[in-house]
Structure formats: structure tokens, C-alpha cells
Design a protein around this motif. Sequence first.
Motif, short mmCIF file in Angstrom:
data_model
loop_
_atom_site.label_atom_id
_atom_site.label_comp_id
_atom_site.label_asym_id
_atom_site.label_seq_id
_atom_site.Cartn_x
_atom_site.Cartn_y
_atom_site.Cartn_z
N TRP A 38 0.65 -1.30 0.09
CA TRP A 38 0.00 -0.08 -0.17
C TRP A 38 0.75 1.24 0.04
O TRP A 38 2.10 1.29 0.22
N ASN A 69 0.04 0.94 -3.87
CA ASN A 69 -1.05 1.54 -4.13
C ASN A 69 -0.56 3.10 -4.36
O ASN A 69 0.27 3.63 -3.66
N LEU A 75 -4.80 4.93 5.62
CA LEU A 75 -5.26 3.66 5.48
C LEU A 75 -4.64 2.60 6.16
O LEU A 75 -3.24 2.88 5.74
N ARG A 80 -10.32 5.41 2.76
CA ARG A 80 -10.11 4.06 1.74
C ARG A 80 -9.78 4.71 0.35
O ARG A 80 -10.76 4.32 -0.49
N ASN A 112 -2.65 0.56 -7.66
CA ASN A 112 -4.19 0.27 -7.10
C ASN A 112 -4.40 1.91 -6.82
O ASN A 112 -3.84 2.26 -5.94
N LEU A 114 -7.18 3.14 -4.98
CA LEU A 114 -8.49 3.13 -4.05
C LEU A 114 -9.39 4.24 -4.33
O LEU A 114 -9.09 5.60 -4.24
N ASP A 188 -10.04 -8.79 -5.81
CA ASP A 188 -9.32 -9.02 -4.47
C ASP A 188 -10.32 -10.22 -4.25
O ASP A 188 -11.45 -9.78 -3.89
N HIS A 191 -12.25 -9.54 -0.84
CA HIS A 191 -13.19 -8.46 -0.57
C HIS A 191 -14.55 -8.89 -1.44
O HIS A 191 -15.64 -8.44 -1.08
N ARG A 221 -10.09 -12.84 6.85
CA ARG A 221 -8.95 -12.09 6.28
C ARG A 221 -7.46 -12.79 6.45
O ARG A 221 -6.40 -12.10 6.38
O1 LIG Z 1 -8.19 -1.36 2.24
C1 LIG Z 1 -8.14 -2.55 2.06
O2 LIG Z 1 -8.54 -3.58 2.60
C2 LIG Z 1 -7.25 -3.11 0.87
O3 LIG Z 1 -7.23 -4.15 0.27
C3 LIG Z 1 -6.53 -1.96 0.00
O4 LIG Z 1 -5.80 -2.30 -1.21
#
Ligand SMILES: O=C(O)C(=O)CO
Length: 266
Positions: A38, A69, A75, A80, A112, A114, A188, A191, A221
Motif C-alpha cells: 500500500w 497503491n 489507510l 479508503r 492500485n 482506491l 481481490d 473482498h 482475512r
Molecule cells: O483497504 C483494503 O482493505 C485494501 O485491500 C486496500 O488495497
Amino acid sequence: MSHSLRYTVNCSLLFTELPLNERPAAARAAGFDAVEFWWPFEDAVPDDAEVDAFVSAIADAGVQLTGLNFFAGALPGPDRGVLSQPSRAQEFRDNLDVVVGIAERTGTRGFNALYGLRQPGVDPAEQDRVAMESILAAAKAVEAVDGTVLIEPISSADDYPLKTAADGLRVVADARAAGAANVALLADLFHLAVNGDDVTAVVRDHAAEFGHVQIADVPGRGEPGSGALPIDRLLTAAQNGGYDGHVGLEYKPTVPSAESFGWLAR
Ligand SMILES: O=C(O)C(=O)CO
């Protein structure tokens, strides 16, 4: 393991027992040759010395930085991502040069972006317009390093508007229609599954379009095997469906990070 996809260790969730710049070497010592992060700094535009130390940590460890990211606000924390926040559009623009500078030094190609949580009191259509402007600016910036902007649906954030693969693919399609060919979905699997998406169908129908894949088990997770998501089956299907990129290990280990890779041998 019934696929041959390569793994990259997300050093923002793994090896957090260690200071940030010691994590790439820890991933190498655990047998990996690729890492992702990230946004590793507090500010969108950090001091040169901070960037130099980060880039050196990657080089000294002998690993490839496969993914990074963009600046995403605080974050984990209240943010986010910032793509859709009108008040932070300039901060995001300022971040682009730093990201491209790191990519030039590390060969990173996956970025990435977000989306951001819905802001109360701001018209959602305006938030989406600002997000698209930021995505297009990011896509143009990383073109110089042959980069791809990744759009990720995430979970555990009611106010985050991209929840399913279809939500992410819609943004990707809009960006492409506006002329940015280097924008793709970050699938992902954790998610998507938490959000109730039909992950098997997503992989079956869209694997070849994935710009990147990340994994963690569901629920919790944790590392593969700590939950019930059929990760090996999904990755095999993704590879058979045409995905050939890295798979990000973006899980919160339920044991010390270095001991969390037993599932790889199974
Ligand atoms: O914020 C999160 O959980 C992510 O997976 C960011 O990449």
C-alpha cells in the motif's frame, strides 16, 4: 497447488511485525522474489530521503516491487482512497509524480487506485466525476512506465461504492471509453466474497480481464486454509481462464508472518 501463478507478498499486511523497510528482506528470506505495498508513506508527497530508503530496501532485498497503491489517505483508518474526494484531488495529482518516480526506479507496473468513501454533503455524481478525472490523470501518468491503474472493489466499508466485480468493471469500462486503455480490475477474491459476489462466476467470466488478483481467506482475512474460500480452485480457474499475473498475498496472518506459509506446501 494446481496452478502455477506466481505470488507477491503484500508487505502492508504481512511482516507488519517489522519496520516497513525490513519487510522486503523478510519476504525474500521466506522464499519470495516479489512484494507489493500500500502507499508506504504518511504523506502523498514524502521527503526524498523516505523514498530513497524505501527504494533501497527493495533493491537490497533482491525482490521485485510488483505493485504499489497510490496515496489513499489514512489507510487503514478513516480513508479508503481519495480518488472521489473533490477536496483531495490536488493531493492525488501531486502523488502521481512520486509514484512514477518510484516506478522508474523499481520497474513496478501495477498501481492500485482506491476509490474513496462516499463523502456526506457532496453529490455522489460529483464524487464519481472527480474520481474519473483522477483515474484518467493516473492512467496518463503511469503510461510512461508501462503501468496499469487498478480499480479495486473492497469490503468492510459500507460507504465505499465499489463492492462487486461488476461495480469495478463498470468504472474500468468508463475509463476505457474515455480513452484510458491501461485501467483494469483488481480482483481481490477476499473482498468480493465478503461482499457476497459470486466469485466463481466472476473468475469464470472475467479472469482474462483481471489486472491483478489478491487473496485472503474468508472469514477473517487470514492465510489460505484459515477459512473456507476455495482459493486454490479459484486461482486454478483464473489461470485456466487467461490470468497470468502475480497473486498478491494480502492477508492478515493468524500466526507470525514467517510461519504463515505452510498452506503453500499443501
Ligand atoms: O483497504 C483494503 O482493505 C485494501 O485491500 C486496500 O488495497
